[in-house]
Design an enzyme around this catalytic site. Structure first.
Site, PDB file in Angstrom:
ATOM      1  CG  HIS A  75      -1.968  -1.070   1.210  1.00  0.00           C
ATOM      2  ND1 HIS A  75      -3.256  -0.893   0.772  1.00  0.00           N
ATOM      3  CD2 HIS A  75      -1.894  -2.357   1.616  1.00  0.00           C
ATOM      4  CE1 HIS A  75      -3.932  -2.022   0.913  1.00  0.00           C
ATOM      5  NE2 HIS A  75      -3.125  -2.936   1.421  1.00  0.00           N
ATOM      6  CG  ASN A 148      -7.971  -4.298   1.166  1.00  0.00           C
ATOM      7  OD1 ASN A 148      -7.272  -3.316   1.378  1.00  0.00           O
ATOM      8  ND2 ASN A 148      -7.500  -5.531   1.175  1.00  0.00           N
TER       9      ASN A 148
HETATM   10  C1  HEM Z   1      -0.910  -1.749   4.956  1.00  0.00           C
HETATM   11  C2  HEM Z   1       0.368  -6.015   6.762  1.00  0.00           C
HETATM   12  C3  HEM Z   1      -3.805  -7.947   5.326  1.00  0.00           C
HETATM   13  C4  HEM Z   1      -5.388  -3.506   4.364  1.00  0.00           C
HETATM   14  C5  HEM Z   1      -0.180  -2.754   5.503  1.00  0.00           C
HETATM   15  C6  HEM Z   1       1.170  -2.637   5.957  1.00  0.00           C
HETATM   16  C7  HEM Z   1       1.520  -3.834   6.467  1.00  0.00           C
HETATM   17  C8  HEM Z   1       0.404  -4.719   6.339  1.00  0.00           C
HETATM   18  C9  HEM Z   1       2.859  -4.213   7.092  1.00  0.00           C
HETATM   19  C10 HEM Z   1       2.006  -1.375   5.894  1.00  0.00           C
HETATM   20  C11 HEM Z   1       1.607  -0.470   7.049  1.00  0.00           C
HETATM   21  C12 HEM Z   1       2.428   0.774   7.183  1.00  0.00           C
HETATM   22  O1  HEM Z   1       3.587   0.811   6.758  1.00  0.00           O
HETATM   23  O2  HEM Z   1       1.900   1.741   7.767  1.00  0.00           O
HETATM   24  C13 HEM Z   1      -0.673  -6.897   6.563  1.00  0.00           C
HETATM   25  C14 HEM Z   1      -0.680  -8.281   6.984  1.00  0.00           C
HETATM   26  C15 HEM Z   1      -1.847  -8.832   6.558  1.00  0.00           C
HETATM   27  C16 HEM Z   1      -2.580  -7.783   5.878  1.00  0.00           C
HETATM   28  C17 HEM Z   1       0.421  -8.967   7.772  1.00  0.00           C
HETATM   29  C18 HEM Z   1      -2.382 -10.222   6.724  1.00  0.00           C
HETATM   30  C19 HEM Z   1      -1.898 -11.060   7.611  1.00  0.00           C
HETATM   31  C20 HEM Z   1      -4.623  -6.914   4.983  1.00  0.00           C
HETATM   32  C21 HEM Z   1      -6.032  -7.022   4.722  1.00  0.00           C
HETATM   33  C22 HEM Z   1      -6.466  -5.775   4.471  1.00  0.00           C
HETATM   34  C23 HEM Z   1      -5.344  -4.864   4.554  1.00  0.00           C
HETATM   35  C24 HEM Z   1      -6.852  -8.304   4.793  1.00  0.00           C
HETATM   36  C25 HEM Z   1      -7.869  -5.319   4.200  1.00  0.00           C
HETATM   37  C26 HEM Z   1      -8.872  -5.689   4.957  1.00  0.00           C
HETATM   38  C27 HEM Z   1      -4.312  -2.668   4.439  1.00  0.00           C
HETATM   39  C28 HEM Z   1      -4.377  -1.264   4.111  1.00  0.00           C
HETATM   40  C29 HEM Z   1      -3.078  -0.757   4.268  1.00  0.00           C
HETATM   41  C30 HEM Z   1      -2.257  -1.856   4.694  1.00  0.00           C
HETATM   42  C31 HEM Z   1      -5.608  -0.480   3.690  1.00  0.00           C
HETATM   43  C32 HEM Z   1      -2.639   0.660   3.997  1.00  0.00           C
HETATM   44  C33 HEM Z   1      -2.886   1.557   5.193  1.00  0.00           C
HETATM   45  C34 HEM Z   1      -2.505   2.969   4.854  1.00  0.00           C
HETATM   46  O3  HEM Z   1      -3.214   3.574   4.026  1.00  0.00           O
HETATM   47  O4  HEM Z   1      -1.505   3.466   5.399  1.00  0.00           O
HETATM   48  N1  HEM Z   1      -0.635  -4.052   5.729  1.00  0.00           N
HETATM   49  N2  HEM Z   1      -1.835  -6.617   5.905  1.00  0.00           N
HETATM   50  N3  HEM Z   1      -4.238  -5.592   4.871  1.00  0.00           N
HETATM   51  N4  HEM Z   1      -3.032  -2.990   4.784  1.00  0.00           N
HETATM   52 FE1  HEM Z   1      -2.449  -4.790   5.367  1.00  0.00          FE
END
Ligand code: HEM
Length: 535
Positions: A75, A148
């Protein structure tokens, strides 16, 4: 200047104290010393070497040399805006979360939309899932709904997340392709991971090329819990529905726009807000009891499944309006730190094994991305309520804690806050009597019923778009065995879909992938839904 008035109770994020406007001010060093000449370095003779003592030049270059921070590991490409959420009616019988406590209550929000795979400078209109992350600055602390625009996910267990992301990102040896799912590693992984079939259908659909961030739905994906003041709990799925309608591009448009205006979605969001066309979404809840969940033909802890609206209707409980662009992209959009662990009393997790892993990952990555344990003090991340605890020191500490006591228990006066007891957050006391094991529940093994449900919900034009997307993506996959394996997943979803894709690729239909379950195909006939809001 200042925050916009957002309503009759203008609770606002206190960003004013850190806003800077340098118009008509004298240029200074970081120590506040006025700089006489910002054009020339200090030299020994006009044609001579630069003096080591030129602290003004050195400070300027040093700061510049450190201006970049790591991009998000996923992201990385995103755009954000401020706004507010307004509750339609009191939900106190369902949740004690204060933001839902009375009709008309307004809570400030900061919302970041993103693509998943692309790097910080990649194009907006690629085929990809979109992030929809909402930070609610509630008067009981921050609640982040990190969702999402697609209601299901590729995998069922956090253990697989690094693998799916490695597969979707540019390949490690030559860092290609940028921001595209059309490559061998992605299709190799998903073809060997049948649980991704439902998500693949969504990703090849028009949902993965939205027309605008303003016309995207958002989903919390996981099942969450809501808990009321009496300690009673119901399960909940969160839905955002854009009042402008849900609209997508078609593939040819998306490809052309990618080249002509890579900032298409960022520009659209910015310009709409500048023009006063404030985007709006309604928040919907699907509420269901544990007994209902046990009667469903799927497991509500499985993030590759939706709860069909025929089983549980969506009840709209409030509206979010985005009405102000950030002042500074880096300070706000880049430094904002969303985290699934940010919940408030009245909202709780379930045992969804993907959600459980996420609770760890966000804070962990942000410790590196935002430079140490005090990034909650960065203004965009600070709650609007004061923060008191015994966590001290660390890089970039802003708060100056007073008093000698920073431990508990203590008997000396000064400095230490007290715990809140029942007024504070306490986890829902779910009873669990099971063995500690690795593995998954039997219902998690049905990978195709809901993929079929989604396929059948699409109009003919939309189905043709899905077939065309699979054809395009798979035609770029070099290894025939990978294409065959994807087709053998699709055979289990629908013969027309599988034949349409196989025809386009000029290959014969393979045998269906073996089913991992002997369960009968679920029956999605509507059953009487329990509406907890009917009162
Ligand atoms: C961002 C991990 C699943 C939605 C991120 C980031 C990590 C991460 C490490 C970066 C955060 C940052 O640097 O601030 C994970 C892991 C998942 C997972 C380990 C599953 C085990 C999901 C799922 C969704 C999701 C299922 C949706 C429901 C998001 C969104 C961001 C993000 C929207 C961006 C947030 C922003 O705008 O700063 N995720 N994620 N992720 N993740 Fe996940």
């Amino acid at each position: 200047s200042g925050e916009p008035i957002i309503g009759e109770n203008p609770t606002v994020a206190p960003l004013d104290r850190v806003r800077v406007d340098a118009s008509d001010q004298v240029l200074t060093t970081n120590q506040g010393v006025a700089v006489a000449d910002n054009q020339h370095s200090l030299k020994i003779g006009l044609r001579g070497p630069t003096a080591m003592e030129d602290f003004i030049l050195r400070e300027k270059l040093t700061h510049f040399d450190h201006e970049r921070i790591p991009e998000r590991v996923v992201h990385a490409r995103g755009s954000a805006a401020h706004g507010y959420f307004e509750t339609y009616e009191s939900l106190t019988d369902i949740t004690r979360a204060n933001l839902f406590s009375e009709a008309g209550k307004r809570t400030p929000v900061f919302v970041r939309f993103s693509t998943v795979a692309g790097e910080r400078g990649s194009a907006d209109t690629v085929r990809d899932v979109r992030g929809f992350a909402v930070k609610f600055y509630t008067d009981e602390g921050n609640w982040d709904l990190v969702g999402n625009n697609i209601p299901v996910f590729f995998i069922q267990d956090a253990m697989k997340f690094p693998d799916v992301v490695h597969a979707v990102k540019p390949e490690p040896h030559h860092a290609m392709p940028q921001a595209s799912s059309a490559h061998d590693t992605f299709w190799d992984f998903v073809s060997l991971t049948p649980e991704s079939t439902h998500m693949l259908l969504w990703q090849m659909s028009d949902r993965a090329i939205p027309r605008s961030y303003r016309t995207m739905q958002g989903f919390g994906v996981h099942t969450f819990r809501l808990v009321n003041a009496a300690g009673e709990s119901v399960f909940c799925k969160f839905h955002w529905t854009p009042l402008a309608g849900t609209h997508s591009l078609v593939w040819d448009e998306a490809v052309k726009i990618s080249g002509a205006d890579p900032d298409f979605h960022r520009r659209d969001l910015w310009e709409a807000i500048e023009a006063g066309e404030f985007p709006e979404w309604e928040l919907g809840l699907q509420l269901f009891t544990e007994e209902q969940a046990n009667s469903f033909p799927f497991d509500v802890l499985d993030p590759t499944k939706i709860v069909p609206e025929e089983l549980v209707p969506v009840t709209r409980v409030g509206k979010m309006t985005l009405n102000r662009n950030p002042d500074n992209f880096f300070a706000e959009t880049e430094q904002v730190a969303f985290c699934t662990a940010h919940i408030v009393p009245g909202i709780d997790f379930t045992n969804d094994p993907l959600l459980q892993g996420r609770i760890h990952s966000y804070l962990d990555t942000q410790l590196t991305r935002l430079g140490g344990p005090n990034f909650h003090e960065i203004p965009i991340n600070s709650p609007i309520v004061p923060v008191f605890n015994n966590q001290r020191d660390g890089f970039h500490r802003q708060a100056i804690h007073r008093g000698r006591v920073n431990y508990e228990p203590n008997s000396l006066a000064g400095g230490c806050p007290f715990q809140a007891g029942i007024a504070g957050f306490s986890s829902f006391p779910e009873t669990i009597t099971e063995d500690k094991v690795r593995g998954k529940p039997e219902l998690f093994a049905d990978h195709y019923s809901q993929a079929r449900l989604f396929w059948q919900s699409q109009s003919v034009a939309e189905q043709l778009h899905i077939i065309a997307a699979f054809r395009f993506e798979l035609s770029r996959v070099q290894f025939p065995a990978i294409r065959q394996r994807v087709l053998s997943l699709l055979v289990n979803v629908d013969p027309i879909l599988a034949e349409g894709v196989a025809d386009g690729l000029g290959i014969d239909l393979p045998a269906p992938a073996p089913l991992a379950t002997n369960l009968p195909t679920p029956n999605y006939e509507p059953s009487p839904a329990l509406s907890l809001l009917a009162r």
